[in-house]
Design a protein around this motif. Structure first.
Motif, PDB file in Angstrom:
ATOM      1  N   ILE A  14       0.823  -1.218   0.000  1.00 46.23           N
ATOM      2  CA  ILE A  14       0.000   0.000   0.000  1.00 46.23           C
ATOM      3  C   ILE A  14       0.851   1.259   0.000  1.00 46.23           C
ATOM      4  N   ARG A  15       2.072   1.175   0.526  1.00 49.79           N
ATOM      5  CA  ARG A  15       2.937   2.347   0.510  1.00 49.79           C
ATOM      6  C   ARG A  15       3.309   2.751  -0.910  1.00 49.79           C
ATOM      7  N   ALA A  16       3.233   1.832  -1.835  1.00 46.31           N
ATOM      8  CA  ALA A  16       3.608   2.117  -3.229  1.00 46.31           C
ATOM      9  C   ALA A  16       2.407   2.003  -4.157  1.00 46.31           C
ATOM     10  N   SER A  17       1.196   2.207  -3.600  1.00 49.14           N
ATOM     11  CA  SER A  17      -0.015   2.061  -4.417  1.00 49.14           C
ATOM     12  C   SER A  17      -0.796   3.367  -4.448  1.00 49.14           C
ATOM     13  N   ASP A  18      -1.728   3.465  -5.398  1.00 52.43           N
ATOM     14  CA  ASP A  18      -2.496   4.701  -5.542  1.00 52.43           C
ATOM     15  C   ASP A  18      -3.575   4.802  -4.467  1.00 52.43           C
ATOM     16  N   ILE A  19      -4.230   5.949  -4.437  1.00 49.29           N
ATOM     17  CA  ILE A  19      -5.183   6.250  -3.370  1.00 49.29           C
ATOM     18  C   ILE A  19      -6.386   5.310  -3.389  1.00 49.29           C
ATOM     19  N   GLU A  20      -6.797   4.876  -4.585  1.00 45.65           N
ATOM     20  CA  GLU A  20      -7.953   3.995  -4.676  1.00 45.65           C
ATOM     21  C   GLU A  20      -7.697   2.666  -3.978  1.00 45.65           C
ATOM     22  N   LEU A  21      -6.519   2.108  -4.173  1.00 43.43           N
ATOM     23  CA  LEU A  21      -6.195   0.843  -3.517  1.00 43.43           C
ATOM     24  C   LEU A  21      -6.059   1.047  -2.006  1.00 43.43           C
ATOM     25  N   ARG A  22      -5.458   2.149  -1.611  1.00 45.20           N
ATOM     26  CA  ARG A  22      -5.309   2.410  -0.174  1.00 45.20           C
ATOM     27  C   ARG A  22      -6.678   2.587   0.485  1.00 45.20           C
ATOM     28  N   GLN A  23      -7.601   3.193  -0.238  1.00 45.19           N
ATOM     29  CA  GLN A  23      -8.960   3.335   0.294  1.00 45.19           C
ATOM     30  C   GLN A  23      -9.615   1.976   0.488  1.00 45.19           C
ATOM     31  N   ARG A  24      -9.470   1.098  -0.492  1.00 47.50           N
ATOM     32  CA  ARG A  24     -10.076  -0.226  -0.375  1.00 47.50           C
ATOM     33  C   ARG A  24      -9.481  -1.004   0.795  1.00 47.50           C
ATOM     34  N   CYS A  25      -8.160  -0.904   0.977  1.00 45.96           N
ATOM     35  CA  CYS A  25      -7.507  -1.606   2.094  1.00 45.96           C
ATOM     36  C   CYS A  25      -7.982  -1.034   3.433  1.00 45.96           C
ATOM     37  N   ALA A  26      -8.108   0.282   3.497  1.00 41.64           N
ATOM     38  CA  ALA A  26      -8.546   0.919   4.746  1.00 41.64           C
ATOM     39  C   ALA A  26      -9.956   0.467   5.113  1.00 41.64           C
ATOM     40  N   LYS A  27     -10.845   0.401   4.136  1.00 40.68           N
ATOM     41  CA  LYS A  27     -12.212  -0.051   4.410  1.00 40.68           C
ATOM     42  C   LYS A  27     -12.224  -1.497   4.870  1.00 40.68           C
TER      43      LYS A  27
END
Length: 363
Positions: free
Chosen positions: A52-65
Motif C-alpha cells: 500500500i505504501r507504493a499504491s495509488d489512493i484507490e487501492l489504499r482506500q479499499r484496504c482501509a475499508k
C-alpha cells in the motif's frame, strides 16, 4: 516507532495484479485467531504495508475499508492508513476498534485538522487521547471533544481548557456541562461566562457548608488557643467559618459598617479607600473586590451582598457608585442570583473566589 507520516506519493497507477494481491493479503490479515498465528499476521501485515505504501489512493482506500472492520490488525498498518490523506483514513478513524490509544495519539500528532475532528467524536475516548487532542488548542476539535459525552477528560485537561475559555467563550458554555468539572474550575470559569452559564454554575456548585461547620466546630477554639499560628489551618477554617464579615474592623471603620461604606460609595463613587474598606469589612482580598467592580454584569456583586448579609438596597448603592443605571438587564439578572442564593451558599462561592485569588499571590 514506525513512520506514520502522511503519504507523499506521486499517485502511481496500481495494476490489476497488485490490487488483487493487496486484497488477498488484507483477507489473510483479517482471518480469525483460530486460523492464523500472531507471527503469521505480522508477516502478512508487513507485506501489505509495503504494497500500500507504493499504491495509488484507490487501492489504499479499499484496504482501509477492509481493515477498518477488523478487531485485530497489525498496528503499524492501521496507524499508517489512519495518518494517510483523509479520504483513506476516514473509515479507520471512524469505525476501527483495533485502533489503540497509541495509534490515535500518533494520528493526533501528525494528522490534519479533519483527522482530529473525526477522532474527537469517537466513542469512549480515553483521557490520554482526549489530552492529546486538546493539547493542540484547535477550537473546532476541542468543541467537538467537549460535546462527546463518552469521552473521558482528565483534570489537567479540564484545567487547560478552563484556561483557554477566557479567550474562547463557547468553550465555557460546553465545559459547564461536563461531569468532570470541579468547583474550583467552575468558579474560575465563572468570569468567562454570560449570565445563563453563570446561573448554572451557581446552581450546580454553590452548596452550603453545614457538614463542614458541624465537623469542625471544636477546631476553631483550638486554633485560637494556638494564636492561629498554622497558616494552612487558618486558610481552611476561613473557608468553613459561619461568619463572613470582619466584625472587629467594623468597630474601627470611619463608615461604621459595611452598609455605611456602601452608602458612602453611592455618594462618592468607587474611591480607592472605599474599595479597600469594602475588602477589609467583607474579609475578602482587595483584588477580588476590584474584579467584582470591574465586571460589567452584576452577579459577582450580588454574591458579595448575599454572602455578607446585606439587603438588596446595598447592591443598588454599589451599582450607583459605579455610575451604572439601575434600570438595566444586569441589575435584573443580579437580582435573580441574589434571590436564589442562601447566605451559606453565597459564602461558598465568595470563598472559592477568595481562595483562588490568594493562590495567585501578591497583593
Amino acid at each position: 516507532m514506525a513512520n506514520a507520516e502522511p503519504f507523499e506519493l506521486s499517485e502511481p497507477v496500481t495494476h490489476r495484479t497488485r490490487a488483487i494481491l493487496a486484497r488477498r493479503l488484507a483477507d489473510i490479515v483479517g482471518l480469525p485467531s483460530s486460523r492464523i498465528t500472531p507471527r503469521e499476521r505480522w508477516i502478512v501485515g508487513d507485506l501489505l504495508y509495503d504494497v500500500i505504501r507504493a499504491s495509488d489512493i484507490e487501492l489504499r482506500q479499499r484496504c482501509a475499508k477492509r481493515l477498518s472492520v477488523l478487531s485485530d490488525a497489525p498496528h503499524r498498518l492501521l496507524r499508517t492508513l489512519a495518518c494517510d490523506v483523509y479520504e483513506v483514513a476516514e473509515p479507520i478513524l471512524e469505525d476501527c476498534l483495533a485502533l489503540s490509544d497509541f495509534d490515535m495519539m500518533e494520528v493526533a500528532r501528525v494528522g490534519k485538522l479533519q483527522h482530529r475532528l473525526t477522532l474527537a467524536k469517537r466513542e469512549n475516548l480515553s483521557a490520554t487521547v482526549s489530552a492529546a487532542l486538546a493539547a493542540g488548542g484547535e477550537t473546532p476539535v476541542i468543541e467537538r471533544l467537549l460535546r462527546n459525552r463518552t469521552a473521558t477528560l482528565a483534570m489537567p485537561t479540564v484545567d487547560h481548557l478552563v484556561g483557554m475559555a477566557a479567550d474562547e467563550g463557547n468553550l465555557a458554555h460546553l465545559l459547564i456541562r461536563r461531569e468532570e468539572l470541579r468547583p474550583t474550575q467552575a468558579f474560575r470559569l465563572f468570569w468567562s461566562c454570560e449570565y445563563i452559564d453563570r446561573a448554572q454554575i451557581i446552581e450546580r456548585f454553590a452548596v452550603d457548608r453545614t457538614i463542614l461547620i458541624d465537623a469542625s466546630e471544636d477546631i476553631f477554639p483550638m486554633a485560637a488557643a494556638e494564636d492561629w499560628s498554622d497558616p494552612m489551618v487558618t486558610r481552611i477554617l476561613r473557608y468553613i467559618d459561619r461568619r463572613q464579615r470582619n466584625r472587629e474592623a467594623a468597630e474601627l471603620s470611619p463608615y461604621g459598617s459595611l452598609e455605611g461604606t456602601l452608602e458612602a460609595m453611592a455618594m462618592d463613587g468607587a474611591l480607592p479607600e472605599i474599595i479597600t474598606e469594602i475588602s477589609t469589612l467583607a474579609n475578602v482580598d482587595r483584588r477580588l473586590v476590584v474584579q467584582m467592580m470591574d465586571d460589567m454584569a452584576g452577579e459577582p456583586i450580588a454574591v458579595l451582598c448575599k454572602a455578607t448579609g446585606l439587603k438588596w438596597p446595598s447592591f443598588e448603592h454599589v451599582w450607583r457608585g459605579l455610575g451604572r443605571a439601575l434600570t438595566s438587564d444586569p441589575v435584573a439578572q443580579a437580582r435573580k442570583i441574589y434571590d436564589s442564593l442562601s447566605v451559606e451558599k453565597a459564602q461558598t462561592v465568595l470563598r472559592y473566589w477568595n481562595l483562588s485569588m490568594e493562590d495567585k499571590g501578591g497583593k
